[in-house]
Motif scaffolding. Structure first.
Motif, PDB file in Angstrom:
ATOM      1  N   ILE A 134       1.007  -1.118   0.115  1.00  0.00           N
ATOM      2  CA  ILE A 134       0.028   0.127  -0.009  1.00  0.00           C
ATOM      3  C   ILE A 134       0.908   1.293  -0.113  1.00  0.00           C
ATOM      4  O   ILE A 134       1.684   1.470   0.930  1.00  0.00           O
ATOM      5  CB  ILE A 134      -0.992  -0.169   1.020  1.00  0.00           C
ATOM      6  N   GLU A 135       0.968   2.101  -0.913  1.00  0.00           N
ATOM      7  CA  GLU A 135       1.835   3.129  -1.257  1.00  0.00           C
ATOM      8  C   GLU A 135       0.813   4.374  -0.561  1.00  0.00           C
ATOM      9  O   GLU A 135       0.143   4.926  -1.167  1.00  0.00           O
ATOM     10  CB  GLU A 135       2.104   3.425  -2.767  1.00  0.00           C
ATOM     11  N   PRO A 136       1.713   5.133   0.439  1.00  0.00           N
ATOM     12  CA  PRO A 136       0.921   6.304   0.935  1.00  0.00           C
ATOM     13  C   PRO A 136       1.163   7.339  -0.084  1.00  0.00           C
ATOM     14  O   PRO A 136       1.869   7.663  -0.852  1.00  0.00           O
ATOM     15  CB  PRO A 136       2.240   6.775   1.922  1.00  0.00           C
ATOM     16  N   LYS A 137      -0.331   8.011  -0.333  1.00  0.00           N
ATOM     17  CA  LYS A 137      -0.456   9.034  -1.648  1.00  0.00           C
ATOM     18  C   LYS A 137      -0.872  10.327  -0.958  1.00  0.00           C
ATOM     19  O   LYS A 137      -0.630  11.259  -1.698  1.00  0.00           O
ATOM     20  CB  LYS A 137      -1.379   8.366  -2.460  1.00  0.00           C
ATOM     21  N   THR A 138      -1.504  10.370   0.205  1.00  0.00           N
ATOM     22  CA  THR A 138      -2.131  11.880   0.593  1.00  0.00           C
ATOM     23  C   THR A 138      -2.204  11.708   1.953  1.00  0.00           C
ATOM     24  O   THR A 138      -2.550  10.852   2.766  1.00  0.00           O
ATOM     25  CB  THR A 138      -3.621  11.885  -0.085  1.00  0.00           C
ATOM     26  N   LEU A 139      -1.482  12.853   2.646  1.00  0.00           N
ATOM     27  CA  LEU A 139      -1.316  13.211   3.930  1.00  0.00           C
ATOM     28  C   LEU A 139      -1.966  14.371   4.223  1.00  0.00           C
ATOM     29  O   LEU A 139      -1.596  15.274   3.780  1.00  0.00           O
ATOM     30  CB  LEU A 139       0.367  12.982   4.361  1.00  0.00           C
ATOM     31  N   ARG A 140      -2.531  14.465   5.432  1.00  0.00           N
ATOM     32  CA  ARG A 140      -3.168  15.581   6.125  1.00  0.00           C
ATOM     33  C   ARG A 140      -2.847  15.714   7.586  1.00  0.00           C
ATOM     34  O   ARG A 140      -3.357  14.772   8.163  1.00  0.00           O
ATOM     35  CB  ARG A 140      -4.479  16.159   5.746  1.00  0.00           C
ATOM     36  N   LEU A 141      -2.145  16.803   8.052  1.00  0.00           N
ATOM     37  CA  LEU A 141      -1.887  16.861   9.333  1.00  0.00           C
ATOM     38  C   LEU A 141      -3.108  17.663  10.039  1.00  0.00           C
ATOM     39  O   LEU A 141      -3.680  18.522   9.349  1.00  0.00           O
ATOM     40  CB  LEU A 141      -0.508  17.673   9.852  1.00  0.00           C
ATOM     41  N   VAL A 142      -3.458  17.584  11.420  1.00  0.00           N
ATOM     42  CA  VAL A 142      -4.606  17.976  12.067  1.00  0.00           C
ATOM     43  C   VAL A 142      -3.965  18.910  13.410  1.00  0.00           C
ATOM     44  O   VAL A 142      -3.098  18.082  14.107  1.00  0.00           O
ATOM     45  CB  VAL A 142      -5.699  17.164  12.438  1.00  0.00           C
ATOM     46  N   GLN A 143      -4.046  19.899  13.338  1.00  0.00           N
ATOM     47  CA  GLN A 143      -3.910  20.912  14.720  1.00  0.00           C
ATOM     48  C   GLN A 143      -4.956  21.444  15.109  1.00  0.00           C
ATOM     49  O   GLN A 143      -6.098  21.716  14.557  1.00  0.00           O
ATOM     50  CB  GLN A 143      -2.816  22.040  14.291  1.00  0.00           C
ATOM     51  N   GLN A 144      -5.129  21.380  16.609  1.00  0.00           N
ATOM     52  CA  GLN A 144      -6.314  21.961  17.366  1.00  0.00           C
ATOM     53  C   GLN A 144      -6.304  23.645  17.219  1.00  0.00           C
ATOM     54  O   GLN A 144      -7.126  24.134  16.839  1.00  0.00           O
ATOM     55  CB  GLN A 144      -6.057  21.782  18.916  1.00  0.00           C
ATOM     56  N   ARG A 145      -5.094  24.013  17.322  1.00  0.00           N
ATOM     57  CA  ARG A 145      -4.896  25.595  16.907  1.00  0.00           C
ATOM     58  C   ARG A 145      -3.562  25.773  16.420  1.00  0.00           C
ATOM     59  O   ARG A 145      -2.448  24.968  16.375  1.00  0.00           O
ATOM     60  CB  ARG A 145      -5.117  26.368  18.198  1.00  0.00           C
ATOM     61  N   THR A 146      -3.346  27.275  15.929  1.00  0.00           N
ATOM     62  CA  THR A 146      -2.081  27.324  15.286  1.00  0.00           C
ATOM     63  C   THR A 146      -0.765  27.153  16.184  1.00  0.00           C
ATOM     64  O   THR A 146       0.340  26.899  15.829  1.00  0.00           O
ATOM     65  CB  THR A 146      -1.848  29.035  14.623  1.00  0.00           C
ATOM     66  N   ALA A 147      -1.161  27.507  17.559  1.00  0.00           N
ATOM     67  CA  ALA A 147       0.085  27.616  18.500  1.00  0.00           C
ATOM     68  C   ALA A 147       0.528  25.981  18.885  1.00  0.00           C
ATOM     69  O   ALA A 147       1.324  25.904  19.388  1.00  0.00           O
ATOM     70  CB  ALA A 147      -0.259  28.449  19.666  1.00  0.00           C
ATOM     71  N   LYS A 148      -0.167  25.271  18.552  1.00  0.00           N
ATOM     72  CA  LYS A 148      -0.049  23.930  19.029  1.00  0.00           C
ATOM     73  C   LYS A 148       0.500  22.901  17.998  1.00  0.00           C
ATOM     74  O   LYS A 148       0.220  23.109  16.441  1.00  0.00           O
ATOM     75  CB  LYS A 148      -1.498  23.226  19.458  1.00  0.00           C
ATOM     76  N   ALA A 149       1.376  22.030  18.306  1.00  0.00           N
ATOM     77  CA  ALA A 149       1.905  21.006  17.590  1.00  0.00           C
ATOM     78  C   ALA A 149       0.579  19.971  17.029  1.00  0.00           C
ATOM     79  O   ALA A 149      -0.514  19.783  17.656  1.00  0.00           O
ATOM     80  CB  ALA A 149       3.000  20.093  18.016  1.00  0.00           C
ATOM     81  N   PRO A 150       0.848  19.424  15.621  1.00  0.00           N
ATOM     82  CA  PRO A 150      -0.235  18.648  15.361  1.00  0.00           C
ATOM     83  C   PRO A 150      -0.487  17.625  16.259  1.00  0.00           C
ATOM     84  O   PRO A 150       0.576  17.072  16.807  1.00  0.00           O
ATOM     85  CB  PRO A 150       0.467  17.984  13.810  1.00  0.00           C
TER      86      PRO A 150
END
Length: 248
Positions: free
Chosen positions: A182-198
């Motif tokens: 299974i080849e990774p094709k699309t990644l999206r990070l999620v953050q609570q807010r801009t000052a926080k790390a994903p």
């Protein structure tokens, strides 16, 4: 199971949840990220109370979904929701270990497989004494390799596998996907807010996909600069109005 009750998912769809089996922001985000379009054959590994299949069908009724869950109590709750919403012709609840699906599901024919897996490695972190939550949060019943192996077996060539996980396990997930073609094709990070790390990532891979290109989408922010839900989150959240949890 304690405190079994209905919660609205919008567009007339409701789901039975309990103290042990419920859903979080992660579930909603994975359902949106993986939302199948058109007529598709789909499977969810570890469906819990069945939230993702119900959210999919809120948007697209042209789906055939097998929802796998090892815990019989969760299956009973999910089945209750399926019957309540008259979706027995769309959702098949399968009470089984995802490592033992041979003969229970057809291999090599699914367009889409999804999984919101346990986030913590078995034996890592503080374990939850309640068995249902222990299974949901720790790799006690299955590992990432078990999940990716099963997803690879279920998918047809070119089919998609979508998963969410904590950022510190991104390398583990990609390594496991590639191990099972299974080849990774699309990644999206999620953050609570801009000052926080994903705190979360969403990843889609293709069975038999060509190596060499990963599409990294813009970060999804849960909150805006005022601490309210972001405009994109409100679109994802849609017509489900009850306040939902912080990222688990």
């Amino acid at each position: 199971m304690n405190n079994i009750h209905l919660e609205p998912l919008g567009k007339g769809i409701e789901i039975y949840v309990s103290d042990s089996y419920h859903f979080s922001t992660d579930t909603i985000l994975l359902a949106d990220f993986s939302l199948p379009k058109g007529r598709k054959k789909c499977a969810e590994l570890g469906t819990g109370c069945g939230t993702i299949p119900l959210l999919w069908l809120r948007h697209n009724k042209n789906l055939e979904i097998d929802a796998v869950e090892i815990q019989s109590d969760a299956c009973a709750l999910a089945q209750k929701s399926v019957e309540y919403n008259n979706l027995g012709d769309k959702i098949n609840i399968v009470n089984a270990d995802l490592k033992e699906l041979k003969g229970k599901l057809s291999f090599g024919c699914y367009d889409l497989v999804v999984c919101n897996p346990p986030y913590k490695i078995g034996g890592g972190g503080i374990t939850n004494p309640e068995n249902a939550k222990l299974i949901a949060r720790h790799e006690t019943e299955c590992t990432l390799d078990d999940i990716c192996f099963t997803a690879s077996k279920l998918l047809q060539f070119g089919g998609s596998f979508c998963i969410c996980q904590r950022p510190e396990r991104l390398a583990d997930v990609m390594e496991s996907m590639r191990k099972f073609s299974i080849e990774p094709k699309t990644l999206r990070l999620v953050q609570q807010r801009t000052a926080k790390a994903p705190k979360l990532f969403l990843l889609e891979g293709r069975r038999g996909g060509k190596k060499g290109f990963l599409n990294v989408l813009p970060t999804l922010f849960i909150e805006d600069e005022n601490g309210d839900f972001s405009e994109e989150m409100m679109k994802i959240y849609g017509c489900y109005k009850t306040p939902f949890e912080e990222l688990k």
